[in-house]
Motif scaffolding. Structure first.
Motif, PDB file in Angstrom:
ATOM      1  N   VAL A 185       0.849  -1.192   0.000  1.00  0.00           N
ATOM      2  CA  VAL A 185       0.000   0.000   0.000  1.00  0.00           C
ATOM      3  C   VAL A 185       0.881   1.236   0.000  1.00  0.00           C
ATOM      4  O   VAL A 185       1.582   1.519   0.977  1.00  0.00           O
ATOM      5  CB  VAL A 185      -0.940   0.013   1.213  1.00  0.00           C
ATOM      6  CG1 VAL A 185      -1.807   1.265   1.187  1.00  0.00           C
ATOM      7  CG2 VAL A 185      -1.810  -1.248   1.226  1.00  0.00           C
ATOM      8  N   ALA A 186       0.840   1.951  -1.104  1.00  0.00           N
ATOM      9  CA  ALA A 186       1.650   3.160  -1.259  1.00  0.00           C
ATOM     10  C   ALA A 186       0.860   4.386  -0.838  1.00  0.00           C
ATOM     11  O   ALA A 186      -0.352   4.453  -1.030  1.00  0.00           O
ATOM     12  CB  ALA A 186       2.104   3.300  -2.708  1.00  0.00           C
ATOM     13  N   SER A 187       1.565   5.335  -0.282  1.00  0.00           N
ATOM     14  CA  SER A 187       0.939   6.593   0.126  1.00  0.00           C
ATOM     15  C   SER A 187       1.955   7.718   0.060  1.00  0.00           C
ATOM     16  O   SER A 187       3.167   7.469  -0.082  1.00  0.00           O
ATOM     17  CB  SER A 187       0.378   6.463   1.547  1.00  0.00           C
ATOM     18  OG  SER A 187       1.412   6.194   2.467  1.00  0.00           O
ATOM     19  N   GLY A 188       1.458   8.937   0.176  1.00  0.00           N
ATOM     20  CA  GLY A 188       2.348  10.077   0.273  1.00  0.00           C
ATOM     21  C   GLY A 188       2.471  10.917  -0.975  1.00  0.00           C
ATOM     22  O   GLY A 188       3.130  11.953  -0.960  1.00  0.00           O
ATOM     23  N   GLY A 189       1.864  10.492  -2.062  1.00  0.00           N
ATOM     24  CA  GLY A 189       1.931  11.306  -3.267  1.00  0.00           C
ATOM     25  C   GLY A 189       1.164  12.601  -3.093  1.00  0.00           C
ATOM     26  O   GLY A 189       0.483  12.812  -2.093  1.00  0.00           O
TER      27      GLY A 189
END
Length: 124
Positions: free
Chosen positions: A5-9
């Motif tokens: 799970v990617a985040s922070g964009g």
């Protein structure tokens, strides 16, 4: 099922900074390597950086060297990408990936697991 799970964009001005995170549902210490890729519309996918999960050895693409830093916290099962001195050409969808197969080649695009993308937009 393995999840990344990617985040922070988000959005930033040229010259600014953003940080991305990718949390894995597997123990990252048990992976061979993890990586960040990006793809902008009309362009091929580019491997931005990868890190070998046990040694911590890193690779950064020439296009981001000196500006981006990949790191990994195996205690938190999380991969990071710190992006500084952002340029408009860094605008893309960014994806994290993990390779745990013993025959996996971290220098290719053929990673075993992929996260959903997170959009990074840099304005001039």
């Amino acid at each position: 099922q393995v999840r990344l799970v990617a985040s922070g964009g988000g959005s930033a001005q040229a010259g600014g900074s953003l940080g991305l995170s990718c949390t894995a549902s597997i123990g990252t210490y048990d992976t061979i390597c993890m990586a960040w890729f990006r793809q902008a519309p009309g362009y091929e996918r580019e491997r931005v950086a990868h890190i070998y999960s046990r040694s911590g050895t890193t690779f950064h693409a020439t296009s981001v060297q000196g500006r981006f830093t990949i790191s990994q916290d195996n205690a938190k099962n999380t991969l990071y990408l710190q992006m500084n001195s952002l340029k408009p050409e860094d605008t893309a969808m960014y994806y994290c990936a993990a390779e745990s197969r013993s025959f996996g080649d971290c220098d290719t695009d053929s990673y075993e697991y992929w996260g959903q993308g997170t959009q990074v937009t840099v304005s001039s």
